[in-house]
Design a protein around this motif. Structure first.
Motif, PDB file in Angstrom:
ATOM      1  N   ARG A 237       0.855  -1.189   0.000  1.00 33.96           N
ATOM      2  CA  ARG A 237       0.000   0.000   0.000  1.00 33.96           C
ATOM      3  C   ARG A 237       0.889   1.237   0.000  1.00 33.96           C
ATOM      4  N   GLY A 238       0.245   2.403  -0.217  1.00 29.64           N
ATOM      5  CA  GLY A 238       0.967   3.654  -0.057  1.00 29.64           C
ATOM      6  C   GLY A 238       1.128   4.442  -1.341  1.00 29.64           C
ATOM      7  N   PHE A 239       0.128   4.346  -2.251  1.00 33.31           N
ATOM      8  CA  PHE A 239       0.229   5.004  -3.556  1.00 33.31           C
ATOM      9  C   PHE A 239      -1.037   5.805  -3.839  1.00 33.31           C
ATOM     10  N   ALA A 240      -0.861   7.047  -4.249  1.00 33.11           N
ATOM     11  CA  ALA A 240      -2.023   7.872  -4.594  1.00 33.11           C
ATOM     12  C   ALA A 240      -2.636   7.436  -5.915  1.00 33.11           C
ATOM     13  N   CYS A 241      -1.778   6.969  -6.837  1.00 29.06           N
ATOM     14  CA  CYS A 241      -2.265   6.504  -8.145  1.00 29.06           C
ATOM     15  C   CYS A 241      -1.343   5.403  -8.641  1.00 29.06           C
ATOM     16  N   GLY A 242      -1.781   4.165  -8.541  1.00 32.63           N
ATOM     17  CA  GLY A 242      -0.986   3.027  -8.981  1.00 32.63           C
ATOM     18  C   GLY A 242      -1.205   2.747 -10.451  1.00 32.63           C
ATOM     19  N   ASN A 243      -0.121   2.489 -11.181  1.00 34.08           N
ATOM     20  CA  ASN A 243      -0.204   2.259 -12.618  1.00 34.08           C
ATOM     21  C   ASN A 243       0.768   1.171 -13.038  1.00 34.08           C
ATOM     22  N   GLY A 244       0.729   0.830 -14.304  1.00 29.55           N
ATOM     23  CA  GLY A 244       1.526  -0.250 -14.856  1.00 29.55           C
ATOM     24  C   GLY A 244       0.567  -1.417 -15.022  1.00 29.55           C
ATOM     25  N   PRO A 245       0.800  -2.493 -14.299  1.00 32.19           N
ATOM     26  CA  PRO A 245       2.139  -2.935 -13.950  1.00 32.19           C
ATOM     27  C   PRO A 245       2.767  -3.665 -15.124  1.00 32.19           C
ATOM     28  N   GLY A 246       3.959  -4.209 -14.929  1.00 35.09           N
ATOM     29  CA  GLY A 246       4.624  -4.974 -15.973  1.00 35.09           C
ATOM     30  C   GLY A 246       5.466  -6.073 -15.340  1.00 35.09           C
ATOM     31  N   PHE A 247       5.812  -7.080 -16.140  1.00 35.32           N
ATOM     32  CA  PHE A 247       6.568  -8.227 -15.642  1.00 35.32           C
ATOM     33  C   PHE A 247       7.750  -8.512 -16.551  1.00 35.32           C
TER      34      PHE A 247
ATOM     35  N   ILE B  38      13.634   1.529  -6.210  1.00 33.99           N
ATOM     36  CA  ILE B  38      13.304   2.470  -7.284  1.00 33.99           C
ATOM     37  C   ILE B  38      13.980   2.010  -8.567  1.00 33.99           C
ATOM     38  N   PHE B  39      13.173   1.812  -9.596  1.00 32.84           N
ATOM     39  CA  PHE B  39      13.702   1.453 -10.907  1.00 32.84           C
ATOM     40  C   PHE B  39      14.114   2.701 -11.673  1.00 32.84           C
ATOM     41  N   THR B  40      13.255   3.719 -11.670  1.00 27.69           N
ATOM     42  CA  THR B  40      13.587   5.002 -12.293  1.00 27.69           C
ATOM     43  C   THR B  40      12.690   6.080 -11.711  1.00 27.69           C
ATOM     44  N   GLU B  41      13.129   7.322 -11.808  1.00 32.17           N
ATOM     45  CA  GLU B  41      12.331   8.477 -11.392  1.00 32.17           C
ATOM     46  C   GLU B  41      12.223   9.438 -12.563  1.00 32.17           C
ATOM     47  N   PHE B  42      11.028   9.982 -12.781  1.00 30.43           N
ATOM     48  CA  PHE B  42      10.798  10.931 -13.862  1.00 30.43           C
ATOM     49  C   PHE B  42      11.031  12.354 -13.367  1.00 30.43           C
ATOM     50  N   THR B  43      11.564  13.186 -14.244  1.00 33.10           N
ATOM     51  CA  THR B  43      11.664  14.611 -13.959  1.00 33.10           C
ATOM     52  C   THR B  43      10.336  15.269 -14.307  1.00 33.10           C
ATOM     53  N   GLU B  44      10.173  16.519 -13.909  1.00 35.75           N
ATOM     54  CA  GLU B  44       8.943  17.240 -14.250  1.00 35.75           C
ATOM     55  C   GLU B  44       8.787  17.347 -15.758  1.00 35.75           C
ATOM     56  N   GLU B  45       9.892  17.541 -16.466  1.00 32.98           N
ATOM     57  CA  GLU B  45       9.831  17.653 -17.926  1.00 32.98           C
ATOM     58  C   GLU B  45       9.379  16.346 -18.563  1.00 32.98           C
ATOM     59  N   GLN B  46       9.707  15.229 -17.941  1.00 32.48           N
ATOM     60  CA  GLN B  46       9.312  13.925 -18.478  1.00 32.48           C
ATOM     61  C   GLN B  46       7.853  13.596 -18.202  1.00 32.48           C
ATOM     62  N   GLY B  47       7.219  14.337 -17.323  1.00 32.68           N
ATOM     63  CA  GLY B  47       5.842  14.032 -16.961  1.00 32.68           C
ATOM     64  C   GLY B  47       5.785  13.007 -15.845  1.00 32.68           C
ATOM     65  N   MET B  48       4.733  12.173 -15.873  1.00 35.20           N
ATOM     66  CA  MET B  48       4.540  11.171 -14.828  1.00 35.20           C
ATOM     67  C   MET B  48       4.422   9.791 -15.461  1.00 35.20           C
ATOM     68  N   PRO B  49       4.999   8.764 -14.819  1.00 34.44           N
ATOM     69  CA  PRO B  49       4.932   7.414 -15.379  1.00 34.44           C
ATOM     70  C   PRO B  49       3.527   6.837 -15.286  1.00 34.44           C
ATOM     71  N   ASP B  50       3.073   6.249 -16.389  1.00 36.80           N
ATOM     72  CA  ASP B  50       1.721   5.690 -16.444  1.00 36.80           C
ATOM     73  C   ASP B  50       1.819   4.204 -16.780  1.00 36.80           C
ATOM     74  N   GLY B  51       1.049   3.740 -17.763  1.00 39.24           N
ATOM     75  CA  GLY B  51       1.044   2.326 -18.116  1.00 39.24           C
ATOM     76  C   GLY B  51       2.342   1.889 -18.770  1.00 39.24           C
ATOM     77  N   MET B  52       2.514   0.566 -18.896  1.00 42.73           N
ATOM     78  CA  MET B  52       3.775   0.047 -19.428  1.00 42.73           C
ATOM     79  C   MET B  52       3.575  -1.331 -20.028  1.00 42.73           C
TER      80      MET B  52
END
Length: 294
Positions: free
Chosen positions: A144-154, A188-202
């Motif tokens: 738990r602990g996510f405001a908006c969970g996305n993905g996932p991938g395997f 943490i696999f990767t972190e997005f910058t503000e310019e990159q936006g926010m990570p969504d589906g994958m």
């Protein structure tokens, strides 16, 4: 490799296009408009596009193939879907906080388990979780602990679970035990910058490359398993939501997008927002597992 140019294959102003899925038997691409709410169907051979408008609370969550038909998640839980009869049958609701959270993205792992992400209804408080659901209707909460969970991938071997924590711009990797379905070792696999936006589906390709969509980032990026950026595919729209490989050779990446929250000026700048795009990437995907079928 030169940058591929994505093409718009279904021009439509979907509010929140998501959950794109290839059906290898029907040879069709399915995807959702979570706030339509609707199921979209695209036939790459004939170029025909169809839409099934649903009478459900919004937003919906995800659509996956099952041993019989499909399974769809929504505000009321999960539904078994008979696409031919255009019929939804309520099934189980694994969400233990339905008054506070909603289903968002989800995928089936290599063992046939369905993994579901939930988000805070307002996408503010970190109260969403990661759930798994088996074909007998039993569910388990893993984190738990996510405001908006996305993905996932395997990963191709099914031993790494990737997950987008969208609102804080982080993508996590977990160790996944294929036998028990236990998650461990969050990092943490990767972190997005503000310019990159926010990570969504994958989605993850046959070589283990992780393709992540950028909400407010105008692109899809392929990451190597090390976390290094391998390549970027730019799109003419800002809200890029989900992606999946499709086609006989699984060599075409289909990408969904959204219009939600875009004002008139933004829509004028991105008139194809909400549409479905396709691009030949030079990489091949993996067959998407079927829920309940190891």
């Amino acid at each position: 490799m030169p940058a591929a140019e994505p093409i718009c294959v279904v021009k439509t102003p979907a509010i929140l296009g998501e959950s794109v899925l290839w059906h290898p038997v029907e040879k069709k691409v399915y995807w959702l408009d979570l706030k339509g709410p609707a199921i979209h169907i695209y036939d790459p051979a004939s170029k025909a596009a169809d839409i099934w408008q649903l009478e459900l609370d919004v937003p919906m969550g995800t659509l996956v193939r099952a041993r019989e038909g499909f399974v769809l998640t929504g505000r009321e839980g999960t539904f078994k879907v008979d696409m031919a009869a255009r019929k939804l049958t309520p099934w189980v609701n694994p969400n233990d906080r339905p008054e506070l959270t909603m289903f968002n993205d989800g995928k089936v792992d290599r063992q046939g388990r369905l993994w579901l992400c939930t988000s805070d209804n307002k996408e503010v408080e970190p109260i969403g979780g990661i759930y798994s659901l088996s074909a007998d209707g039993k569910s388990e909460i893993h984190d738990r602990g996510f405001a908006c969970g996305n993905g996932p991938g395997f990963s191709p071997d099914g031993r790494i679970f990737y997950f987008s924590d969208t609102m804080v711009r982080k993508v996590y990797a977990y160790d996944l035990d294929p036998r028990t379905g236990a998650l461990a070792g969050q990092r943490i696999f990767t972190e997005f910058t503000e310019e990159q936006g926010m990570p969504d589906g994958m989605t993850v390709d046959a070589e283990g490359g992780i393709w992540i969509c950028h909400w407010e980032g105008w692109r899809v990026t392929r990451f190597l398993p090390s976390g290094e950026i391998d390549r970027e595919i730019r799109l003419p729209v800002p809200l890029v939501t989900s992606c999946a490989f499709a086609g006989e050779a699984l060599d075409t990446l289909y990408i969904t997008t959204a219009t939600v929250g875009l004002d008139a000026a933004a829509l004028a700048r991105a008139p194809l927002a909400g549409s479905l795009f396709a691009v030949k990437t030079g990489h091949r995907g993996l067959p998407e597992p079927v829920f309940g079928q190891a």
